[in-house]
Design an enzyme around this catalytic site. Structure first.
Site, PDB file in Angstrom:
ATOM      1  N   SER A  35       0.830  -1.201   0.000  1.00 46.49           N
ATOM      2  CA  SER A  35       0.000   0.000   0.000  1.00 46.49           C
ATOM      3  C   SER A  35       0.867   1.255   0.000  1.00 46.49           C
ATOM      4  CB  SER A  35      -1.038   0.031   1.114  1.00 46.49           C
ATOM      5  OG  SER A  35      -1.985   1.041   0.811  1.00 46.49           O
ATOM      6  N   HIS A  81       4.119  14.241   6.426  1.00 50.91           N
ATOM      7  CA  HIS A  81       4.201  15.692   6.234  1.00 50.91           C
ATOM      8  C   HIS A  81       4.834  16.255   7.504  1.00 50.91           C
ATOM      9  CE1 HIS A  81       1.515  15.300   2.795  1.00 50.91           C
ATOM     10  NE2 HIS A  81       0.766  14.538   3.566  1.00 50.91           N
ATOM     11  N   CYS A  94      -1.128  -3.986   3.659  1.00 52.35           N
ATOM     12  CA  CYS A  94      -1.948  -5.181   3.530  1.00 52.35           C
ATOM     13  C   CYS A  94      -1.061  -6.377   3.873  1.00 52.35           C
ATOM     14  CB  CYS A  94      -2.478  -5.316   2.107  1.00 52.35           C
ATOM     15  SG  CYS A  94      -3.416  -3.872   1.586  1.00 52.35           S
TER      16      CYS A  94
END
Length: 131
Positions: A64, A69, A84
């Site tokens: 995934s 940030h 996953c």
């Protein structure tokens, strides 16, 4: 029974050293190290340097993604780790980031994604039988 397709860790790290999180040059090895430590499969990555300081980045994973940030002026890093497969990979990558970034406090949510798969399937079968 809870069935899911992945684990999604959403976290805010507070009190992180502003110099450590100010640039992509400093964040790159930390993020890439988390991917390696978590035994995740990197497909690609992209990083962006804000001016005068602050960084964002995303690593596309076969499992995934991992994104971040930074707000050096607040000592804040926001993280998103979604994997996953084996949930331990997300936990290991997260633990690595905690160790390297050393926040003074953390706000975390851990979500099992797709946890209503069986339930949704049962509802669809019941609705189909009524028509």
């Amino acid at each position: 029974m809870e069935v899911g397709v992945g684990i999604h860790i959403i976290a805010d790290f507070y009190g992180v050293d502003s110099e450590l999180i100010a640039t992509t040059e400093r964040m790159y090895p930390i993020i890439e190290g988390a991917v390696e430590y978590g035994r995740l499969t990197k497909i690609s990555s992209d990083y962006y340097q804000f001016r005068p300081k602050g960084a964002s980045g995303i690593v596309l994973l076969a499992e995934s993604h991992l994104s971040f940030h930074t707000w050096p002026e607040y000592g804040l890093v926001t993280l998103d780790i979604y994997t996953c497969g084996d949930p331990k990979t997300a936990d290991d990558a997260f633990a690595y980031l905690v160790d390297k970034l050393r926040p003074t406090s953390i706000s975390t949510r851990k979500i099992v994604r797709g946890d209503m798969i069986e339930e949704a399937g049962e509802n669809q079968i019941e609705e189909a039988a009524l028509h």
